[in-house]
Write a protein that holds these residues in place. Structure first.
Motif, PDB file in Angstrom:
ATOM      1  N   CYS A   1      -1.516  -3.234   8.635  1.00 53.70           N
ATOM      2  CA  CYS A   1      -2.115  -2.853   7.362  1.00 53.70           C
ATOM      3  C   CYS A   1      -1.654  -3.783   6.262  1.00 53.70           C
ATOM      4  CB  CYS A   1      -1.774  -1.402   7.030  1.00 53.70           C
ATOM      5  SG  CYS A   1      -3.022  -0.349   7.745  1.00 53.70           S
ATOM      6  N   PRO A   2      -2.485  -4.122   5.310  1.00 52.68           N
ATOM      7  CA  PRO A   2      -3.813  -3.547   5.075  1.00 52.68           C
ATOM      8  C   PRO A   2      -4.964  -4.318   5.716  1.00 52.68           C
ATOM      9  CG  PRO A   2      -3.238  -4.940   3.240  1.00 52.68           C
ATOM     10  CD  PRO A   2      -2.123  -5.071   4.256  1.00 52.68           C
ATOM     11  N   GLU A   3      -4.671  -5.228   6.664  1.00 52.87           N
ATOM     12  CA  GLU A   3      -5.741  -6.100   7.166  1.00 52.87           C
ATOM     13  C   GLU A   3      -6.956  -5.355   7.728  1.00 52.87           C
ATOM     14  OE1 GLU A   3      -4.497  -9.531   9.480  1.00 52.87           O
ATOM     15  OE2 GLU A   3      -2.553  -9.406   8.493  1.00 52.87           O
TER      16      GLU A   3
ATOM     17  N   VAL B   1      -8.200  -2.621   6.841  1.00 50.92           N
ATOM     18  CA  VAL B   1      -8.987  -2.076   5.723  1.00 50.92           C
ATOM     19  C   VAL B   1      -9.714  -3.204   4.998  1.00 50.92           C
ATOM     20  CG1 VAL B   1      -8.936  -0.529   3.748  1.00 50.92           C
ATOM     21  CG2 VAL B   1      -7.192  -0.323   5.501  1.00 50.92           C
ATOM     22  N   ILE B   2      -9.051  -4.355   4.851  1.00 51.32           N
ATOM     23  CA  ILE B   2      -9.695  -5.498   4.188  1.00 51.32           C
ATOM     24  C   ILE B   2     -10.909  -5.967   5.001  1.00 51.32           C
ATOM     25  CG2 ILE B   2      -9.384  -7.927   3.536  1.00 51.32           C
ATOM     26  CD1 ILE B   2      -6.541  -7.247   2.783  1.00 51.32           C
ATOM     27  N   LEU B   3     -10.730  -6.035   6.323  1.00 52.33           N
ATOM     28  CA  LEU B   3     -11.856  -6.437   7.184  1.00 52.33           C
ATOM     29  C   LEU B   3     -13.011  -5.455   7.046  1.00 52.33           C
ATOM     30  CD1 LEU B   3     -10.050  -7.570  10.475  1.00 52.33           C
ATOM     31  CD2 LEU B   3     -10.989  -9.006   8.654  1.00 52.33           C
TER      32      LEU B   3
ATOM     33  N   LYS C   1     -13.660  -3.552   4.443  1.00 53.83           N
ATOM     34  CA  LYS C   1     -14.251  -3.705   3.118  1.00 53.83           C
ATOM     35  C   LYS C   1     -15.204  -4.907   3.094  1.00 53.83           C
ATOM     36  CE  LYS C   1     -12.780  -4.392  -1.702  1.00 53.83           C
ATOM     37  NZ  LYS C   1     -11.650  -4.814  -2.547  1.00 53.83           N
TER      38      LYS C   1
ATOM     39  N   GLU D   1      -2.151   4.706  14.644  1.00 55.54           N
ATOM     40  CA  GLU D   1      -2.438   5.887  13.839  1.00 55.54           C
ATOM     41  C   GLU D   1      -2.596   5.527  12.347  1.00 55.54           C
ATOM     42  OE1 GLU D   1      -2.734   8.785  15.394  1.00 55.54           O
ATOM     43  OE2 GLU D   1      -2.884  10.072  13.622  1.00 55.54           O
ATOM     44  N   THR D   2      -1.700   4.661  11.853  1.00 56.16           N
ATOM     45  CA  THR D   2      -1.723   4.309  10.429  1.00 56.16           C
ATOM     46  C   THR D   2      -3.044   3.635  10.061  1.00 56.16           C
ATOM     47  OG1 THR D   2       0.658   3.996  10.535  1.00 56.16           O
ATOM     48  CG2 THR D   2      -0.449   3.096   8.621  1.00 56.16           C
TER      49      THR D   2
ATOM     50  N   ILE E   1      -5.915   6.153   9.976  1.00 56.08           N
ATOM     51  CA  ILE E   1      -5.928   6.982   8.757  1.00 56.08           C
ATOM     52  C   ILE E   1      -6.373   6.164   7.553  1.00 56.08           C
ATOM     53  CG2 ILE E   1      -4.441   8.284   7.174  1.00 56.08           C
ATOM     54  CD1 ILE E   1      -2.714   8.995   9.656  1.00 56.08           C
TER      55      ILE E   1
ATOM     56  N   ARG F   1      -9.720   6.719   5.399  1.00 55.02           N
ATOM     57  CA  ARG F   1      -9.626   7.074   3.985  1.00 55.02           C
ATOM     58  C   ARG F   1     -10.454   6.098   3.142  1.00 55.02           C
ATOM     59  NH1 ARG F   1      -4.224   7.627   3.345  1.00 55.02           N
ATOM     60  NH2 ARG F   1      -3.988   5.519   2.586  1.00 55.02           N
ATOM     61  N   PHE F   2     -10.391   4.807   3.494  1.00 42.73           N
ATOM     62  CA  PHE F   2     -11.164   3.828   2.738  1.00 42.73           C
ATOM     63  C   PHE F   2     -12.668   4.093   2.864  1.00 42.73           C
ATOM     64  CE2 PHE F   2     -13.687  -0.038   2.580  1.00 42.73           C
ATOM     65  CZ  PHE F   2     -13.471  -0.388   1.258  1.00 42.73           C
TER      66      PHE F   2
ATOM     67  N   ILE G   1     -13.592   6.900   0.657  1.00 44.53           N
ATOM     68  CA  ILE G   1     -13.621   6.478  -0.752  1.00 44.53           C
ATOM     69  C   ILE G   1     -14.890   5.675  -1.022  1.00 44.53           C
ATOM     70  CG2 ILE G   1     -12.479   5.013  -2.504  1.00 44.53           C
ATOM     71  CD1 ILE G   1      -9.808   5.735  -1.208  1.00 44.53           C
TER      72      ILE G   1
ATOM     73  N   GLU H   1       3.869   8.602  18.328  1.00 46.11           N
ATOM     74  CA  GLU H   1       3.461   7.419  17.561  1.00 46.11           C
ATOM     75  C   GLU H   1       4.419   6.259  17.793  1.00 46.11           C
ATOM     76  OE1 GLU H   1       2.694   8.226  13.430  1.00 46.11           O
ATOM     77  OE2 GLU H   1       1.320   9.857  13.930  1.00 46.11           O
TER      78      GLU H   1
ATOM     79  N   ARG I   1       3.941   7.403   5.646  1.00 48.91           N
ATOM     80  CA  ARG I   1       3.787   5.948   5.454  1.00 48.91           C
ATOM     81  C   ARG I   1       4.169   5.514   4.043  1.00 48.91           C
ATOM     82  NH1 ARG I   1       1.725   8.664   9.786  1.00 48.91           N
ATOM     83  NH2 ARG I   1       1.063   7.201  11.356  1.00 48.91           N
TER      84      ARG I   1
ATOM     85  N   ARG J   1      -0.584  -2.044  -4.309  1.00 47.93           N
ATOM     86  CA  ARG J   1      -1.547  -2.862  -3.566  1.00 47.93           C
ATOM     87  C   ARG J   1      -2.860  -2.107  -3.295  1.00 47.93           C
ATOM     88  NH1 ARG J   1       0.154  -3.267   2.316  1.00 47.93           N
ATOM     89  NH2 ARG J   1      -0.835  -1.228   2.301  1.00 47.93           N
TER      90      ARG J   1
ATOM     91  N   PHE K   1      -8.200  -1.306  -3.071  1.00 39.27           N
ATOM     92  CA  PHE K   1      -9.204  -0.352  -2.559  1.00 39.27           C
ATOM     93  C   PHE K   1      -9.441   0.838  -3.490  1.00 39.27           C
ATOM     94  CE2 PHE K   1      -6.527  -1.691   1.210  1.00 39.27           C
ATOM     95  CZ  PHE K   1      -7.366  -2.726   1.585  1.00 39.27           C
TER      96      PHE K   1
ATOM     97  N   GLU L   1     -12.552 -15.889   9.263  1.00 38.69           N
ATOM     98  CA  GLU L   1     -12.894 -14.699  10.046  1.00 38.69           C
ATOM     99  C   GLU L   1     -13.422 -15.028  11.454  1.00 38.69           C
ATOM    100  OE1 GLU L   1     -12.975 -11.500   7.598  1.00 38.69           O
ATOM    101  OE2 GLU L   1     -11.493 -13.070   7.385  1.00 38.69           O
TER     102      GLU L   1
END
Lengths: 70, 352
Positions: free
Chosen positions: A11-13, A15-17, A19, A36-37, A40, A44-45, A48, B76, B208, B216, B221, B348
């Protein structure tokens, strides 16, 4: 549907991908994560950003998240 | 909503426990400080010989074991590594240099603010500037690449090392160093410090909680989840400090702090920037280490070695202010961190 493989990324990669991919294909996409992280955070993103999310568990602690029509 | 309640409770408990640890004997505004505590452990192991900052901090051991046990229990615990380990070591080292010029990791920055230390405001401004700079690279495709699955044993080693540290602390063999004066000599009783660490480790693993992630995610976001935890730590630590009589508003004569604004700013800019590249603040790195993330273990070792160098080479600041060597080290660290950021921009290749 556009597919993103975010397995192994921290993270946060993921989520960035997500977005960036949504900016290109706002109709929706499928994202593959392996912890898991990330699951989630991506979920969440997406919420939003205004999408409903379907989460499927896969073997080896992986998850597939996909946007669904409201 | 349930999620948000969780992070408020976790942040609030971290704030209260931090205030109480000071009340029970920790150095002022240092209920928790990952940078300071790793530096104290480096000193106790004789990796540096600054005799005022040598102690095996049970909070660190507790954080690791608390996160380890809850990660195991919640299934986890997942062992992985291989995402640019040496770049992470260097970044851990660099983050420690920045933190020891400011005198605190991001968590202690929040706790210093909560104790009324206004010098930490410049730290917070620098921290935010560092995060903005890091986000610039994230948006351009910065990545330390993917991790890969590793064997279970690899993940058990770091918690085992922490049990070893606990045995050291309980038996105090003669080859260890323990401060008899200075911040290293100030500590809450072992059982209290260890329990606080265990609890916070478990809470941080579940939620977390991450000091760099808050700002950030808000910028990147518009996600307010982690910043809620950040604010909860601040509010509840400030209330606990007020209640215990440990709140002292101002810039001058703040405990274990200096008031050189420029270097408070730049030290924390470096910490913010380095932490963004690493994907989490020092606290988060410690928690990830306990969950089987070997890259984070390497980062923590980088921080430990960075702390030893910071004291052996006279880079760490003191109440008197930053040192000449420390300023040079911060500037060199910026160049190195920038190089790591630029060289790891990937185009990418994400379509599966």
């Amino acid at each position: 549907m556009n597919k993103i493989d975010a397995r192994g990324l921290s993270c946060p990669e993921p989520v960035i991908l997500t977005k960036k991919a949504l900016a290109v294909s706002p109709e929706g996409l499928e994202i593959l994560v392996d912890n898991e992280t990330s699951k989630i955070n991506v979920a969440r993103f997406l919420k939003i950003a205004g999408y409903n999310v379907k989460i499927e568990s896969r073997p080896n602690g992986e998850y597939s998240l996909s946007t669904v029509e409201k | 909503m349930k999620e948000r309640k969780g992070i408020i409770i976790a942040g609030g408990l971290v704030g209260i426990l931090a205030g109480l640890l000071v009340f029970f004997g920790n150095p002022p505004n240092m209920g928790f400080c990952i940078a300071c505590f790793l530096r104290d452990i480096a000193g106790s192991l004789g990796l540096h010989r600054t005799d005022v900052v040598q102690y095996i901090r049970p909070e660190i051991i507790g954080l690791v074991l608390g996160a380890f046990l809850i990660a195991l229990g919640k299934k986890e615990f997942s062992v992985k590594g291989g995402s640019s380990p040496f770049a992470r070591f260097i970044l851990g080292f660099i983050v420690m240099i920045g933190a020891l010029v400011f005198l605190g990791c991001p968590l202690r920055m929040v706790l210093r603010l909560a104790g009324g230390d206004l010098n930490a405001l410049l730290g917070l401004a620098g921290f935010t500037a560092g995060i903005f700079s890091g986000i610039y690279f994230l948006n351009r495709g910065f990545s330390l690449r993917r991790t890969y699955k590793l064997g279970k044993l690899e993940g058990f080693l770091f918690p085992a090392v922490n049990i070893g540290l606990l045995i050291f602390l309980l038996t105090t063999p003669a080859f260890l160093f323990f401060s008899i004066k200075g911040p290293g000599s100030l500590h809450a009783p072992l059982a209290i410090a260890l329990s606080a660490g265990l609890l916070v480790g478990a809470l941080a693993q579940r939620t977390r909680l991450c000091m760099v992630g808050g700002i950030r995610d808000l910028i990147l976001f518009k996600d307010t989840y982690l910043i809620t935890g950040f604010l909860a730590v601040f509010i509840f630590a400030a209330l606990t400090n007020l209640f215990c009589g440990n709140f002292n508003l101002g810039f001058i004569d703040q405990p274990i702090a200096h008031n050189d604004g420029l270097w408070n700013f730049l030290g924390m800019t470096l910490v913010g920037f380095g932490s963004i590249l690493l994907g989490g603040c020092p606290l988060r790195q410690l928690i990830l280490s306990a969950e089987g993330n070997i890259d984070s273990v390497i980062t923590v070792i980088g921080m430990l070695v960075g702390a030893a160098f910071a004291h052996n080479f006279g880079l760490a600041a003191s109440a008197a202010g930053p040192t000449f060597n420390g300023k040079i080290a911060v500037l060199i660290s910026f160049v190195v961190a920038l190089l790591i950021a630029v060289m790891n921009i990937e185009r990418e290749t994400t379509d599966a």
